[in-house]
Enzyme design. Sequence first.
Site, PDB file in Angstrom:
ATOM      1  N   SER A 125      35.300  16.915  29.022  1.00  0.00           N
ATOM      2  CA  SER A 125      35.810  17.241  30.355  1.00  0.00           C
ATOM      3  C   SER A 125      36.499  16.047  30.994  1.00  0.00           C
ATOM      4  O   SER A 125      36.141  14.888  30.711  1.00  0.00           O
ATOM      5  CB  SER A 125      34.630  17.677  31.242  1.00  0.00           C
ATOM      6  OG  SER A 125      34.973  17.678  32.604  1.00  0.00           O
ATOM      7  N   TYR A 149      26.381  16.673  35.426  1.00  0.00           N
ATOM      8  CA  TYR A 149      27.208  17.358  34.429  1.00  0.00           C
ATOM      9  C   TYR A 149      28.136  16.365  33.735  1.00  0.00           C
ATOM     10  O   TYR A 149      28.211  16.333  32.500  1.00  0.00           O
ATOM     11  CB  TYR A 149      28.039  18.463  35.093  1.00  0.00           C
ATOM     12  CG  TYR A 149      29.144  18.993  34.202  1.00  0.00           C
ATOM     13  CD1 TYR A 149      28.837  19.848  33.144  1.00  0.00           C
ATOM     14  CD2 TYR A 149      30.473  18.625  34.406  1.00  0.00           C
ATOM     15  CE1 TYR A 149      29.838  20.320  32.311  1.00  0.00           C
ATOM     16  CE2 TYR A 149      31.476  19.092  33.582  1.00  0.00           C
ATOM     17  CZ  TYR A 149      31.156  19.935  32.535  1.00  0.00           C
ATOM     18  OH  TYR A 149      32.153  20.396  31.700  1.00  0.00           O
ATOM     19  N   LYS A 153      28.436  14.910  29.634  1.00  0.00           N
ATOM     20  CA  LYS A 153      29.635  14.871  28.789  1.00  0.00           C
ATOM     21  C   LYS A 153      29.881  13.456  28.259  1.00  0.00           C
ATOM     22  O   LYS A 153      30.261  13.271  27.092  1.00  0.00           O
ATOM     23  CB  LYS A 153      30.847  15.396  29.561  1.00  0.00           C
ATOM     24  CG  LYS A 153      30.786  16.884  29.851  1.00  0.00           C
ATOM     25  CD  LYS A 153      30.649  17.706  28.573  1.00  0.00           C
ATOM     26  CE  LYS A 153      30.614  19.196  28.826  1.00  0.00           C
ATOM     27  NZ  LYS A 153      30.436  19.975  27.585  1.00  0.00           N
TER      28      LYS A 153
END
Length: 334
Positions: A125, A149, A153
């Site tokens: 991402s 989040y 990643k």
Amino acid sequence: MVKILLTGGAGYIGSHTYLALVQAGFDVVIFDNFSNAKEDVPLRLQDLCGHTVDVVKGDVLDRRDIADVFNAHDIDGVVHFAAKKAVGESVEQPLDYIHTNVGGLLNLLAAMDDAGVRRIVFSSSATVYGDTDVQPIPEDHPRAYTSPYAYTKIAGEQILEQLSDDWAVGILRYFNPVGAHQSAMIGEDAEDIPNNLMPYIAKVATGQLEELSVFGDDYATPDGTGVRDYIHVEDLADGHVLSMKSLLETNQSHTVNLGTGEGSSVLDVVGAYAEACGQDLKYKIAPRRDGDVAVLTARPDKAKQELGFEAKRSLSDMCKSSWAWVSGQRRNVK
């Protein structure tokens, strides 16, 4: 025929990538627990590709589930989507996100290693770049996280970077995937109030939500609203095909951005969607949100140079495909 395992393959991006891989001549097995995907997605994919879809219901957090897939199938490579993906939710549930996204990846890699499968495309991402004024963002920009989040990643990328030289890894950093398949048979299916712009606009267009809140109109951008790099989900799916082909053909790892390199403001998207659906869309200006930046766009050169990837579809294409999908879904409900 080369066989690919697609974890999270019944989800939004996964289902589009399934079709792109099949069209490119791959044999594909979907592995999904259907926590964030509809049970009828494989039937839709079957109608689109004209053959039975091979689906295994299982969870990346269950080591036995994953091991069973590799025992039952002669897998040549993996595309890994299965993960939690909502930034806001990750702030509320950090341990759950770390457990699922990092723990699930570790379980998968262990099963791959046991099976001697060492080719993986990883769904990353643009959030790994953190809050930066550097635009467009190149892949060598330092990583930083502003949410659990994003942390998962970065952790996933770092784990993959520790693997031995006999592994080939494709790390794909998405910017803002939107739109739906040209058939209007699969697309993003947000049941609750969406966190992302286009699914929210779509719900305004279908009358499910009254109006859109535009968070900030005083940024240093042409119309004062935030600018983002939106990429059509079918272009994104094509990027995964090119990534897997590169891993299989060259045995060389790569880390690339998947974006268009062009930014569209919130009001640009509202205008394009209004044109697509043939109606005015109501919105109001709201205060800026903490953590939002003025501009976030990709530098896409490396993906073109290393994979031959180039986004082909326009913002208008993105909005038209989204509207075809959501308006069709509303008609089916009625």
